[in-house]
Write a protein that holds these residues in place. Sequence first.
Motif, mmCIF file in Angstrom:
data_model
loop_
_atom_site.group_PDB
_atom_site.id
_atom_site.type_symbol
_atom_site.label_atom_id
_atom_site.label_comp_id
_atom_site.label_asym_id
_atom_site.label_seq_id
_atom_site.Cartn_x
_atom_site.Cartn_y
_atom_site.Cartn_z
ATOM 1 N N UNK A 1 2.089 8.804 -4.109
ATOM 2 C CA UNK A 1 1.242 8.822 -2.924
ATOM 3 C C UNK A 1 2.017 9.219 -1.672
ATOM 4 N N UNK A 2 3.323 8.842 -1.624
ATOM 5 C CA UNK A 2 4.085 9.151 -0.422
ATOM 6 C C UNK A 2 4.439 10.627 -0.337
ATOM 7 N N UNK B 1 -8.975 16.581 -2.033
ATOM 8 C CA UNK B 1 -8.817 15.826 -3.275
ATOM 9 C C UNK B 1 -7.773 14.733 -3.081
ATOM 10 N N UNK B 2 -6.707 15.094 -2.382
ATOM 11 C CA UNK B 2 -5.649 14.105 -2.211
ATOM 12 C C UNK B 2 -6.089 12.963 -1.291
ATOM 13 N N UNK B 3 -6.799 13.325 -0.215
ATOM 14 C CA UNK B 3 -7.291 12.270 0.691
ATOM 15 C C UNK B 3 -8.220 11.312 -0.049
ATOM 16 N N UNK B 4 -9.089 11.870 -0.889
ATOM 17 C CA UNK B 4 -10.023 11.045 -1.660
ATOM 18 C C UNK B 4 -9.257 10.120 -2.607
ATOM 19 N N UNK C 1 0.812 -1.217 0.000
ATOM 20 C CA UNK C 1 0.000 0.000 0.000
ATOM 21 C C UNK C 1 0.846 1.267 0.000
ATOM 22 N N UNK C 2 0.423 2.219 -0.778
ATOM 23 C CA UNK C 2 0.927 3.589 -0.761
ATOM 24 C C UNK C 2 2.400 3.746 -1.095
ATOM 25 N N UNK C 3 3.064 2.635 -1.468
ATOM 26 C CA UNK C 3 4.486 2.756 -1.680
ATOM 27 C C UNK C 3 4.881 2.991 -3.124
#
Lengths: 228, 357
Positions: A137-138, A155-158, A123-125
């Motif tokens: 994302x990081x 927007x970024x959180x979504x 995730x997110x990496x």
Amino acid sequence: MTTVLLVEDDPDIRRFLRSTLAAEGYRVVESPTANRGAIDAGTHKPDLAIVDLALPDYDGRELIREIRRWSSMPIVVLSARHQERTKIEALDAGADDYITKPFGVGELLARVRAALRHAARSPAGEMLVLGPAQVDLQKRRAWRDGAEVRLTPIEFRLLAHLAKHLGMVVTHRQLLAEVWGPSYVEQTHYLRIYMKQLRDKLEADPMRPRHFLTETGIGYRLVMDEET
Amino acid sequence: MRIVGWTGYAWALGATAACTVTGLAMRGRFDLVNIAMVYLLAVVIVALAYSRGPAIVATVLAVATFDWLFVPPQGAFTVEDAQYLLTFAIMLAVGLIISRLKRNVRVQARAQAKLEAAAQTERVRSTLLASISHDLRTPLAVMTGASSTLAERGERLSAEEREALARSIYEQAREMSERVAKLLQMTRLEVGGIALERDWASLAEIAAAVLSRLRERLTGHRVVLELVEDLPLVRVDAALIDQVLANLLENAARYTPPGTVVRLRARREAQELVVSVEDFGPGLPPGDIERVFAKFEHGAAEARGGGMGLGLAICRAIVGLHGGRIWAEKLPLGGSAFRFTVPLDEPPAPPSEPALA
């Protein structure tokens, strides 16, 4: 070998799913009831579960909740047509995706592969590649056609929450609770407005999106290039 | 008892007043009996036009004014000649009998209408059965035949033949499941078994999802999207509006030659959103345009194998549930347009987030 748990009471549907999945090289464990499914999920440690929502002993949604208590294995549900409410409840209970009966093999395998890919992803990496756009994302940065695009914090959180479930369906309720907070779960219009903003900023043709996909009446799905 | 509006009573009063004027003009030149006839006429008219209440009121008023103004001694309700009591009784009886007769006629008409509605339902039911048996049994026959060939004679066929048979089973089954779904949906809509799950939705999003789902079926056509930028959000059951758009687009693809343009448009007009699917095909069949929305009404291409004629009937029911209208138009340069409206609600309060610097 990848193991797929198949919880489905209809023997004919089980038969064709079994041969299809076996032909693709998956090991298939079949459970005709929710009870049996709960046990098999524990003993066989499958990599993915396909769960029919209408089971004879108890509701498929209950089984999903049970599995979710101890496992994050991807769960794909089988549901009848025109039952948006049931699908949403199954997704909110922890399912990752759904297939509407009747379905063809192509659709089924695509869903299964996407769900397995989702489970294997760290995730997110990574960098998200969305057509002309890239998202880190990081570092919380986004580019489109090489030029940096400014995204608002919301927007970024979504985007990040959709990316966490890359390739999978996320319901309106889940997105609203995650991005705005639990008291905002009814404010669906927030999503309409912010998804439009994200599409306008990141899609090549915002009117015909290829990455920020709408699951009408249910939620949204973010897909990368490899998955379209 | 039915509550009668005040108009009946107003007419009772007005008719009596008119008779009184006529009666006063006749006085001296005609017998009192003839003046009584004028009042009787008023009673008959009111009894025919309205229910029993106004008829009785008209009778009582007629008797009272006739008695007061014409029957000696005038200016009093006393009656010298007993024969006028009979006149009064007859007027009352006539009023009551006529309103009674009228009621019977109305009851009979209602019973007749009910019978006709039942016959209509019966006709629809038999059309439905005929339609089901044709539209569902044909693909079933294909599937039974093709699959039995595969199961029993499979080893004698070439790989290509086997694949062709399997494919035709798949296609027929898919087509049939579409039909069954539409049939169920129509039934559900008709018995009122659908509660709208209204939520704020974006028509552009619904349209994009439909176009992506129907990509395969629309490949032969050039689909043009003309959505006004910043369409207002609508409070609808998105899954149902999705069905409306899908049915309209499928029809456009089915009834127009490949290569032609199908245009999906949406714009705001006063307090509603107008959504149109326009095509440039052969146009609507001649005659009553409204008929295309009736159940089991087929377009010309049906002979080549199409739906069951339920798509537009479903659209009409769904749009109606949302409080909108749906209609078809012949386009001036050929082709046809199907348009529907969705009423616009007060827009919701937008989320607040400080703008980016």
